[in-house]
Design a protein around this motif. Structure first.
Motif, mmCIF file in Angstrom:
data_model
loop_
_atom_site.group_PDB
_atom_site.id
_atom_site.type_symbol
_atom_site.label_atom_id
_atom_site.label_comp_id
_atom_site.label_asym_id
_atom_site.label_seq_id
_atom_site.Cartn_x
_atom_site.Cartn_y
_atom_site.Cartn_z
ATOM 1 N N ASP A 290 27.879 0.457 26.962
ATOM 2 C CA ASP A 290 27.268 1.549 27.725
ATOM 3 C C ASP A 290 26.566 1.026 28.967
ATOM 4 O OD1 ASP A 290 28.131 3.509 26.034
ATOM 5 O OD2 ASP A 290 26.263 3.659 24.890
ATOM 6 N N LEU A 291 25.833 -0.068 28.797
ATOM 7 C CA LEU A 291 25.024 -0.560 29.904
ATOM 8 C C LEU A 291 25.881 -1.057 31.067
ATOM 9 C CD1 LEU A 291 21.647 -2.152 29.704
ATOM 10 C CD2 LEU A 291 23.318 -3.376 31.062
ATOM 11 N N PHE A 292 26.966 -1.777 30.755
ATOM 12 C CA PHE A 292 27.795 -2.319 31.831
ATOM 13 C C PHE A 292 28.735 -1.268 32.423
ATOM 14 C CE2 PHE A 292 26.526 -6.394 29.977
ATOM 15 C CZ PHE A 292 26.269 -7.111 31.131
ATOM 16 N N ASP A 293 29.230 -0.354 31.591
ATOM 17 C CA ASP A 293 30.187 0.644 32.080
ATOM 18 C C ASP A 293 29.516 1.908 32.599
ATOM 19 O OD1 ASP A 293 32.155 -1.106 31.357
ATOM 20 O OD2 ASP A 293 32.611 -0.119 29.453
ATOM 21 N N ARG A 294 28.327 2.230 32.035
ATOM 22 C CA ARG A 294 27.638 3.457 32.436
ATOM 23 C C ARG A 294 26.139 3.204 32.602
ATOM 24 N NH1 ARG A 294 31.567 4.376 28.908
ATOM 25 N NH2 ARG A 294 30.252 3.915 27.100
ATOM 26 N N PRO A 295 25.754 2.332 33.542
ATOM 27 C CA PRO A 295 24.324 2.046 33.725
ATOM 28 C C PRO A 295 23.562 3.294 34.145
ATOM 29 C CG PRO A 295 25.620 1.153 35.543
ATOM 30 C CD PRO A 295 26.604 1.632 34.522
ATOM 31 N N GLN A 296 22.349 3.449 33.583
ATOM 32 C CA GLN A 296 21.583 4.667 33.818
ATOM 33 C C GLN A 296 20.571 4.539 34.950
ATOM 34 O OE1 GLN A 296 22.241 7.607 31.975
ATOM 35 N NE2 GLN A 296 24.000 6.281 31.515
ATOM 36 N N THR A 297 20.127 3.320 35.261
ATOM 37 C CA THR A 297 19.073 3.156 36.270
ATOM 38 C C THR A 297 19.619 2.469 37.517
ATOM 39 O OG1 THR A 297 18.326 0.985 35.491
ATOM 40 C CG2 THR A 297 17.368 2.927 34.415
ATOM 41 N N GLU A 298 18.952 2.729 38.634
ATOM 42 C CA GLU A 298 19.357 2.130 39.907
ATOM 43 C C GLU A 298 19.226 0.611 39.862
ATOM 44 O OE1 GLU A 298 21.172 1.920 43.293
ATOM 45 O OE2 GLU A 298 20.808 3.863 42.329
ATOM 46 N N TYR A 299 18.188 0.107 39.171
ATOM 47 C CA TYR A 299 17.961 -1.337 39.090
ATOM 48 C C TYR A 299 19.102 -2.022 38.345
ATOM 49 C CZ TYR A 299 15.735 -5.808 38.043
ATOM 50 O OH TYR A 299 15.451 -7.161 37.946
ATOM 51 N N THR A 300 19.548 -1.431 37.229
ATOM 52 C CA THR A 300 20.669 -2.004 36.480
ATOM 53 C C THR A 300 21.929 -2.010 37.323
ATOM 54 O OG1 THR A 300 19.687 -1.153 34.436
ATOM 55 C CG2 THR A 300 21.973 -1.884 34.321
ATOM 56 N N ARG A 301 22.159 -0.914 38.037
ATOM 57 C CA ARG A 301 23.342 -0.850 38.905
ATOM 58 C C ARG A 301 23.284 -1.927 39.989
ATOM 59 N NH1 ARG A 301 22.970 4.844 37.709
ATOM 60 N NH2 ARG A 301 21.446 5.214 39.363
ATOM 61 N N ALA A 302 22.074 -2.174 40.520
ATOM 62 C CA ALA A 302 21.918 -3.208 41.547
ATOM 63 C C ALA A 302 22.208 -4.599 40.979
ATOM 64 C CB ALA A 302 20.504 -3.161 42.124
ATOM 65 N N LEU A 303 21.753 -4.872 39.752
ATOM 66 C CA LEU A 303 22.025 -6.162 39.110
ATOM 67 C C LEU A 303 23.522 -6.377 38.920
ATOM 68 C CD1 LEU A 303 19.372 -6.582 36.239
ATOM 69 C CD2 LEU A 303 19.523 -7.889 38.355
ATOM 70 N N ILE A 304 24.202 -5.343 38.406
ATOM 71 C CA ILE A 304 25.645 -5.452 38.137
ATOM 72 C C ILE A 304 26.417 -5.631 39.434
ATOM 73 C CG2 ILE A 304 27.651 -4.188 37.251
ATOM 74 C CD1 ILE A 304 25.721 -2.922 35.186
ATOM 75 N N LYS A 305 26.009 -4.914 40.479
ATOM 76 C CA LYS A 305 26.683 -5.042 41.782
ATOM 77 C C LYS A 305 26.488 -6.440 42.358
ATOM 78 C CE LYS A 305 26.896 -3.053 46.415
ATOM 79 N NZ LYS A 305 26.302 -2.075 47.364
ATOM 80 N N ALA A 306 25.262 -6.965 42.250
ATOM 81 C CA ALA A 306 24.971 -8.300 42.794
ATOM 82 C C ALA A 306 25.753 -9.388 42.075
ATOM 83 C CB ALA A 306 23.475 -8.586 42.689
ATOM 84 N N ALA A 307 26.049 -9.151 40.778
ATOM 85 C CA ALA A 307 26.798 -10.139 39.993
ATOM 86 C C ALA A 307 28.270 -10.152 40.368
ATOM 87 C CB ALA A 307 26.635 -9.856 38.503
ATOM 88 N N GLY A 308 28.699 -9.181 41.152
ATOM 89 C CA GLY A 308 30.086 -9.143 41.623
ATOM 90 C C GLY A 308 31.033 -8.654 40.565
#
Length: 525
Positions: free
Chosen positions: A507-525
């Protein structure tokens, strides 16, 4: 003509009458405005090659071949010429800024040294230039940072200071040696973007040294893959990634943690849990040490981990990841409920906790720093057996041998010292030291971040095998989201002491709920 040309470079180090080759027949070029990446695992010769460009290897090195900068031969060049080129025309950014910066000097003094040496700038003129450099590398309110010491600023800011020092004299070539390895994914992305912007603005040549092919794909125009001191493959980045020809390049590209952990049994035993855990450190001032505030390291954390389950804890440096794990193990004071195998342990004394210590173990990020250099492998692994009196009737060397075999080590090496092992082997020793006690809970604090990509994959596979065999509960702390996804059933995302998201890894990687989590996943490429 290329800005930097390396032709048939060979380097060997002499010690006790013996010569050890480190680089053999290396050739490549770096043009103005171009990024060339030197890629390979530890010991492949990347950093030795870079240091050879301006003769920084010391007297024990024998260097042969040719290195020309802007048509000038660097090998065997007069010291006066080398001093002019070093830090002026060719600048370096190193991996760990905390060891590269002088802890006794302010940021202003450290940046000003290069300006004074190469340009003769001092006083108000130098200060104005330093403020401009710090602004250029993205440090906010640079005037307030001039009097700060390295330990008073964050890791990302320290790396920015290193970049400012390297840019101080507007070099033609910037050599970046693993400049983002020790940084969080968001800071890493910022530093890579900054280097790309600066390269374009100044039209510099950039020689980028790394073992992370994900970074290479994002920043490099051309790639040189090194193994055993030799370049085994070179070419445009897109071509190397699309059609790698050498088996070693193919191995590096395939070296990414993959797969998922085994499902947790429905009836799995709860091993450890917290409820509304808080860790606040008092800020005390004055002669009477009056508490005037608190550092809220962990603000309100609730989690549970079962046998055979991995809970990943992610977030940037200072978010409270390690503090949360140490509090769960009762290694630091905290408030809130802590349960271990059904028992409320928050009020237990040190003596009462001692009998549980064998069941809760920790593996740290830097195996070289966590292993005593004066103890053999056998002594390191067996130390816990002596303290906790585990299997007192069994021969200690037999137990150590079993733990070594289980973690992929050769028992014949148990009488060697840590410096005689590779980084991956040292991390296996640290895991064996924990596993020999047969723990129920294992805290893994950045256990793969200091390792090469291929070794990372081996350690992830090893940890999953041990969990499968013994039903271990893991708390897995990391800023590498690819490793977290390969290891974790659940993931906690922390920011400045707060849990901002908690759920299944899927759920967290495929459907992140917060902007901060989305930013972390995006930064990780």
């Amino acid at each position: 003509m290329s800005l930097l040309t390396v032709e048939n470079l060979s380097v060997a180090f002499s010690q006790d009458g013996q010569s050890t080759p480190a680089v053999r027949g290396v050739s490549f070029t770096v043009d103005r405005g171009e990024t060339v990446a030197l890629v390979g695992e530890s010991g492949s010769g990347k950093s030795v090659t870079a240091l050879s460009t301006v003769s920084l290897l010391g007297d024990s090195a024998r260097v042969e071949g040719s290195v020309t900068y802007d048509g000038q031969q660097m090998i065997g060049a007069p010291e006066k010429l080398l001093r002019k080129v070093r830090g002026n025309d060719i600048s370096f950014i190193f991996q760990e800024p905390m060891t590269s910066l002088n802890p006794l000097h302010t940021i202003e003094r450290q940046v000003s040294e290069s300006l004074e040496l190469h340009q003769g700038l001092t006083g108000a003129t130098a200060r104005e230039r330093i403020i401009g450099l710090l602004t250029q590398v993205g440090i906010r309110d640079p005037e307030t940072r001039l009097g700060a010491y390295p330990h008073q600023i964050s890791g990302g800011q320290r790396q920015r200071v290193m970049i400012a020092m390297a840019l101080a004299n507007k070099p033609d070539i910037l050599i970046a040696d693993e400049p983002t390895t020790a940084l969080d994914v968001t800071i890493q992305a910022q530093i890579l973007e900054l280097l790309a912007d600066l390269k374009a603005q100044e039209n510099m040549g950039l020689l980028f040294i790394t073992h992370d092919l994900g970074i290479v794909r994002r920043v490099a125009d051309r790639v040189c893959v090194m193994k055993g001191g030799e370049i085994v493959e070179t070419g445009p980045t897109a071509e190397i990634f699309a059609n790698p020809r050498h088996p070693y390049t193919q191995k590096l590209l395939a070296a990414e943690p993959a797969g998922r952990p085994d499902p947790v049994a429905a009836d799995a035993e709860p091993v450890a849990s917290t409820d509304h855990l808080k860790v606040w450190f008092p800020i005390q001032k004055g002669f009477m040490r009056k508490t005037v505030g608190h550092v809220k390291a962990v603000n309100d954390a609730s989690l549970s981990v079962r046998a055979g389950e991995t809970v990943g804890i992610v977030g940037e440096s200072g978010s409270g990841k390690t503090t949360l794990a140490l509090a769960m193990m009762r290694l630091i004071m905290s408030q809130g409920a802590i349960t271990f195998r059904g028992q409320d342990v928050r009020k237990w004394s040190t003596r009462e906790l001692r009998r549980l210590r064998a069941e809760m173990q920790i593996v740290f990020q830097d195996p070289f720093g966590s292993l005593s250099p004066r103890m053999t492998c056998q002594q390191i692994i067996s130390e816990g057996l002596n303290i906790h009196k585990v299997d007192p009737t069994r021969n200690k060397r037999e137990l150590v041998a079993e733990a070594m075999v289980e973690t992929g080590l050769d028992p014949a090496t148990m009488d060697r010292y840590p410096h005689e092992f590779s980084g991956g082997q040292r991390q296996r020793i640290a895991i064996a030291r924990a596993m020999v006690l047969r723990p129920r809970l294992l805290v893994l604090d950045e256990p793969t971040s200091a390792l090469d990509m291929t070794v990372q994959v081996q350690i992830v596979d090893l940890l999953r095998d041990l969990q499968r065999k013994y039903g271990l509960a893991y708390l897995f702390i990391s800023h590498d989201l690819k490793v977290v996804r390969a290891m974790s059933h659940k993931v906690i995302v922390m920011k400045q002491g707060d849990v901002v998201e908690y759920g299944t890894a899927e759920d967290l990687f495929d459907r992140p709920q917060t902007e901060y989590t989305r930013a972390l996943i995006k930064a990780a490429g």
